[in-house]
Design an enzyme around this catalytic site. Structure first.
Site, PDB file in Angstrom:
ATOM      1  N   GLU A 288      10.556  16.061  15.259  1.00 53.94           N
ATOM      2  CA  GLU A 288      10.671  15.892  13.776  1.00 53.94           C
ATOM      3  C   GLU A 288       9.681  16.910  12.867  1.00 53.94           C
ATOM      4  OE1 GLU A 288       9.189  12.363  11.661  1.00 53.94           O
ATOM      5  OE2 GLU A 288      11.056  12.080  10.702  1.00 53.94           O
TER       6      GLU A 288
ATOM      7  N   GLY B 124       2.694   4.497  13.006  1.00 54.63           N
ATOM      8  CA  GLY B 124       3.275   3.211  13.647  1.00 54.63           C
ATOM      9  C   GLY B 124       2.832   2.653  15.024  1.00 54.63           C
TER      10      GLY B 124
ATOM     11  N   LYS C  16       0.911  -1.137  -0.027  1.00 53.49           N
ATOM     12  CA  LYS C  16       0.036   0.058  -0.043  1.00 53.49           C
ATOM     13  C   LYS C  16       0.759   1.135   0.114  1.00 53.49           C
ATOM     14  CE  LYS C  16      -1.904   2.705   2.936  1.00 53.49           C
ATOM     15  NZ  LYS C  16      -1.736   3.938   1.946  1.00 53.49           N
TER      16      LYS C  16
ATOM     17  N   CYS D 139      13.801  10.698   6.849  1.00 52.41           N
ATOM     18  CA  CYS D 139      13.865  10.378   8.274  1.00 52.41           C
ATOM     19  C   CYS D 139      15.190  10.359   8.876  1.00 52.41           C
ATOM     20  CB  CYS D 139      13.046   8.646   8.202  1.00 52.41           C
ATOM     21  SG  CYS D 139      14.045   7.547   7.022  1.00 52.41           S
TER      22      CYS D 139
ATOM     23  N   GLY E  50       6.671   5.006   8.116  1.00 54.53           N
ATOM     24  CA  GLY E  50       5.928   6.276   8.367  1.00 54.53           C
ATOM     25  C   GLY E  50       6.155   6.663   9.512  1.00 54.53           C
ATOM     26  N   SER E  51       5.215   7.543   9.795  1.00 53.83           N
ATOM     27  CA  SER E  51       5.520   8.336  11.266  1.00 53.83           C
ATOM     28  C   SER E  51       5.055   7.469  12.210  1.00 53.83           C
ATOM     29  CB  SER E  51       4.339   9.420  11.146  1.00 53.83           C
ATOM     30  OG  SER E  51       2.856   8.723  11.107  1.00 53.83           O
ATOM     31  N   THR E  52       5.878   7.915  13.452  1.00 56.86           N
ATOM     32  CA  THR E  52       5.915   7.333  14.736  1.00 56.86           C
ATOM     33  C   THR E  52       4.346   7.203  15.180  1.00 56.86           C
ATOM     34  OG1 THR E  52       8.145   7.745  15.408  1.00 56.86           O
ATOM     35  CG2 THR E  52       6.678   7.344  17.220  1.00 56.86           C
TER      36      THR E  52
ATOM     37  N   GLU F  45       9.518   1.133  10.559  1.00 65.44           N
ATOM     38  CA  GLU F  45      10.601   2.173  10.319  1.00 65.44           C
ATOM     39  C   GLU F  45       9.975   3.597  10.412  1.00 65.44           C
ATOM     40  OE1 GLU F  45      13.597   1.476  10.085  1.00 65.44           O
ATOM     41  OE2 GLU F  45      13.575  -1.011   9.837  1.00 65.44           O
TER      42      GLU F  45
HETATM   43  P1  NAD Z   1       2.415   8.427   7.507  1.00 60.03           P
HETATM   44  O1  NAD Z   1       2.626   7.644   8.781  1.00 60.03           O
HETATM   45  O2  NAD Z   1       1.443   9.485   7.604  1.00 60.03           O
HETATM   46  O3  NAD Z   1       1.961   7.468   6.301  1.00 60.03           O
HETATM   47  C1  NAD Z   1       2.800   6.224   6.039  1.00 60.03           C
HETATM   48  C2  NAD Z   1       1.872   5.264   5.321  1.00 60.03           C
HETATM   49  O4  NAD Z   1       0.986   4.804   6.103  1.00 60.03           O
HETATM   50  C3  NAD Z   1       1.058   5.751   4.111  1.00 60.03           C
HETATM   51  O5  NAD Z   1       0.908   4.654   3.157  1.00 60.03           O
HETATM   52  C4  NAD Z   1      -0.264   5.935   4.986  1.00 60.03           C
HETATM   53  O6  NAD Z   1      -1.436   5.978   3.898  1.00 60.03           O
HETATM   54  C5  NAD Z   1      -0.244   4.797   5.786  1.00 60.03           C
HETATM   55  N1  NAD Z   1      -1.522   4.911   6.836  1.00 60.03           N
HETATM   56  C6  NAD Z   1      -1.902   6.118   7.163  1.00 60.03           C
HETATM   57  N2  NAD Z   1      -2.813   5.861   8.220  1.00 60.03           N
HETATM   58  C7  NAD Z   1      -2.768   4.404   8.325  1.00 60.03           C
HETATM   59  C8  NAD Z   1      -3.652   3.678   9.118  1.00 60.03           C
HETATM   60  N3  NAD Z   1      -4.372   3.983  10.004  1.00 60.03           N
HETATM   61  N4  NAD Z   1      -3.243   2.422   8.937  1.00 60.03           N
HETATM   62  C9  NAD Z   1      -2.435   1.876   8.108  1.00 60.03           C
HETATM   63  N5  NAD Z   1      -1.871   2.702   7.254  1.00 60.03           N
HETATM   64  C10 NAD Z   1      -2.067   4.095   7.452  1.00 60.03           C
HETATM   65  O7  NAD Z   1       3.931   8.976   7.164  1.00 60.03           O
HETATM   66  P2  NAD Z   1       4.231   9.862   5.881  1.00 60.03           P
HETATM   67  O8  NAD Z   1       3.673  11.344   6.056  1.00 60.03           O
HETATM   68  O9  NAD Z   1       3.642   9.099   4.445  1.00 60.03           O
HETATM   69  O10 NAD Z   1       5.913   9.771   5.767  1.00 60.03           O
HETATM   70  C11 NAD Z   1       6.502  10.525   6.658  1.00 60.03           C
HETATM   71  C12 NAD Z   1       7.032   9.837   7.901  1.00 60.03           C
HETATM   72  O11 NAD Z   1       7.768   8.670   7.420  1.00 60.03           O
HETATM   73  C13 NAD Z   1       7.864  10.485   8.858  1.00 60.03           C
HETATM   74  O12 NAD Z   1       7.829  10.366  10.305  1.00 60.03           O
HETATM   75  C14 NAD Z   1       9.363   9.808   8.371  1.00 60.03           C
HETATM   76  O13 NAD Z   1      10.428   9.889   9.312  1.00 60.03           O
HETATM   77  C15 NAD Z   1       8.928   8.481   8.181  1.00 60.03           C
HETATM   78  N6  NAD Z   1       9.879   7.739   7.391  1.00 60.03           N
HETATM   79  C16 NAD Z   1      10.621   6.877   8.280  1.00 60.03           C
HETATM   80  C17 NAD Z   1      11.766   6.155   7.575  1.00 60.03           C
HETATM   81  C18 NAD Z   1      12.493   4.957   8.204  1.00 60.03           C
HETATM   82  O14 NAD Z   1      13.085   4.045   7.513  1.00 60.03           O
HETATM   83  N7  NAD Z   1      12.638   4.989   9.555  1.00 60.03           N
HETATM   84  C19 NAD Z   1      11.771   6.173   6.044  1.00 60.03           C
HETATM   85  C20 NAD Z   1      10.899   7.086   5.589  1.00 60.03           C
HETATM   86  C21 NAD Z   1      10.050   7.820   6.063  1.00 60.03           C
END
Ligand code: NAD
Length: 460
Positions: A363, A218, A160, A269, A213-215, A235
């Site tokens: 962040e 996560g 996804k 990130c 994605g975001s903490t 991650e």
């Molecule tokens: P996000 O958490 O908003 O979204 C990430 C993914 O999760 C997207 O595909 C989103 O559609 C999905 N998502 C959102 N709500 C969900 C839910 N309730 N259930 C399941 N999936 C859901 O993050 P973002 O804004 O896309 O990315 C930015 C964040 O990602 C930053 O915090 C960044 O630090 C982190 N990031 C971490 C790494 C790493 O490897 N540690 C790498 C890249 C980005």
């Protein structure tokens, strides 16, 4: 083509104009995708010899290389990524498939002498359907570095992409199947996280969720997964330190550090957004850092000389500017909008902030860096580790003992000494503390996509 989740316009962040429409999956389509992946798992993918899966992954890698320019162009348009970076990331995705094609035949079990009348051996078995949920900042390489090891290990994948950046994930699905991946093994479902993301995580056939994605999201996924004791790897966010000692090559540190935080317009990130500089070289470091930042080329994503493109959206820019507003009593160099359209923001350097400031602690996910002097190693390390995050970081010193001592003390999953690199396909990548759980990349990722089975054989 999914329809149930409605249609969404994709906005080119460089022009603020819609350039494509995407159909999103709804719950019934998601259900069909997961069921299709389970069927592909049971009907052969899990039982295919590792060597055969490797052949297919090598073919995918080649196909991705053949289409690298096209993938890069799509990504660049979709999220405003500078074309030169987008090309590097397309090549990285292909390299990841190649690595896991080779790796899977070297991922062995063990033989364990547990008793005199027999022995145990271990098998690494695939889990079943893996949900890979990826963010918008590095959509293509992260989609590859989750899919490739999961597929290599014999799982089927439901991928996804983020709502903002679905295009290269969809192309990955098409190209992988054209390269010989059997039908259904990799399913790509574009759609909103809040609707199909939750359903995907909770789907009874999904055995593992690999999330980047975001903490905040996560933690939400971890809670959803708890009911079914589903495997999760996460991650998440970061607020990484960049530590510069006076004995380092200060000029090199200062001139290379801007891109360690401003690359990808700070939407990284691993961005080294907290810089700690030993006081005796602070002024020299700042002077050179500011000059190197001013020399960066902010411009259109399609220009090969551009180093910093727009942010992913005007909303993201407003979020970043909100952080700068909280820091307005500090000295801020840059951080203004260039004239014209597009979600552009010049990099901002914040001086004189306290460790309690939001710009220092949170962040930001935009082109903002804070630089502070330090006097002694112990206090500096306490400040470095005074963060909920622990993803990446850099240490600059020419004293080997100090480099190793500090590297052991920094609470972070990835570090580099006298460099700013974070991602190597062959090495584990992931975070301490609230930056995540589990590791992507390297041989470690294969562990995360398999269950270990221990079998005892009696010789009596
Ligand atoms: P996000 O958490 O908003 O979204 C990430 C993914 O999760 C997207 O595909 C989103 O559609 C999905 N998502 C959102 N709500 C969900 C839910 N309730 N259930 C399941 N999936 C859901 O993050 P973002 O804004 O896309 O990315 C930015 C964040 O990602 C930053 O915090 C960044 O630090 C982190 N990031 C971490 C790494 C790493 O490897 N540690 C790498 C890249 C980005």
């Amino acid at each position: 083509m999914p329809r149930e989740g409605g249609r969404r316009e994709l906005i080119d962040p460089a022009t603020e104009e819609a350039f494509a429409q995407i159909s999103a999956a709804g719950p019934a389509e998601l259900d069909r995708a997961v069921a299709g992946a389970q069927q592909a798992f049971e009907s052969g993918w899990r039982d295919l010899a590792a060597g055969k899966r490797a052949e297919i992954l090598f073919a995918i890698s080649k196909k991705l290389r053949d289409h690298a320019d096209e993938i890069a162009a799509i990504e660049s348009r979709n999220i405003g990524k500078p074309i030169t970076d987008a090309k590097d990331e397309a090549a990285l995705g292909a390299r990841v498939f190649e690595y896991y094609a080779g790796a899977i035949s070297k991922f062995f079990g063990e033989t364990i002498p547990v008793a005199s009348g027999g022995f145990s051996f271990t098998l690494h078995q695939p889990m079943g359907v893996v949900a890979a949920i990826v963010p918008w900042n590095f959509p293509f390489p992260i989609a590859c570095w989750k899919s490739a090891p999961a597929l290599a290990a014999g799982n089927c994948v439901v991928l996804k992409p983020a709502s903002l950046s679905p295009l290269t994930a969809l192309r990955l699905g098409e190209l992988a199947h054209k390269a010989g991946l059997p039908a259904g093994v990799l399913q790509v479902v574009p759609g909103a996280g809040g609707t199909i993301g939750d359903a995907l995580v909770q789907h009874p056939l999904v055995r593992k969720i690999s999330f980047t994605g975001s903490t905040e999201i996560g933690a939400h996924i971890m809670r959803l997964a708890a009911g079914g004791i589903k495997r999760v790897s996460l991650e998440l966010g970061g607020k990484s330190p960049n530590i510069v000692f006076a004995d380092a090559d200060v000029d090199k540190a200062a001139t290379t550090s801007p891109m360690s935080v401003f690359a990808n317009t700070g939407q990284d990130c691993c961005a080294r957004s907290r810089v700690f500089v030993e006081r005796s070289v602070f002024d020299r470091f700042v002077e050179k850092f500011v000059a190197a930042t001013r020399a960066l080329t902010v411009g259109g994503p399609d220009d090969p000389n551009t180093q910093l493109g727009p942010l992913v959206s005007t909303q993201q820019r407003e979020k970043v500017e909100g952080f700068l507003t909280t820091a307005k009593s500090r000295e801020i160099i840059g951080g203004d909008r260039p004239a014209g359209r597009g979600a552009y923001l010049r990099p901002a350097i914040v001086l004189g902030c306290e460790t309690s400031d939001a710009v220092w602690r949170e962040e930001i996910f935009g082109p903002v860096v804070c630089i502070r002097p330090f006097d002694d190693e112990t206090t500096m390390l306490r400040e470095v580790n005074d963060s909920p995050y622990g993803l990446s970081g850099s240490i600059w010193t020419n004293d080997l003992k100090r480099a190793l001592r500090v590297a052991r003390s920094v609470e972070s999953g990835v570090l580099s000494i006298n460099s700013h690199s974070s991602v190597h396909v062959e090495a584990p990548f992931g975070g301490f503390k609230q930056s995540g759980l589990g590791r992507d990349l390297g041989m470690n990722a294969l562990e995360g996509y398999t269950e270990t089975k221990s079998i005892y054989i009696s010789e009596e």
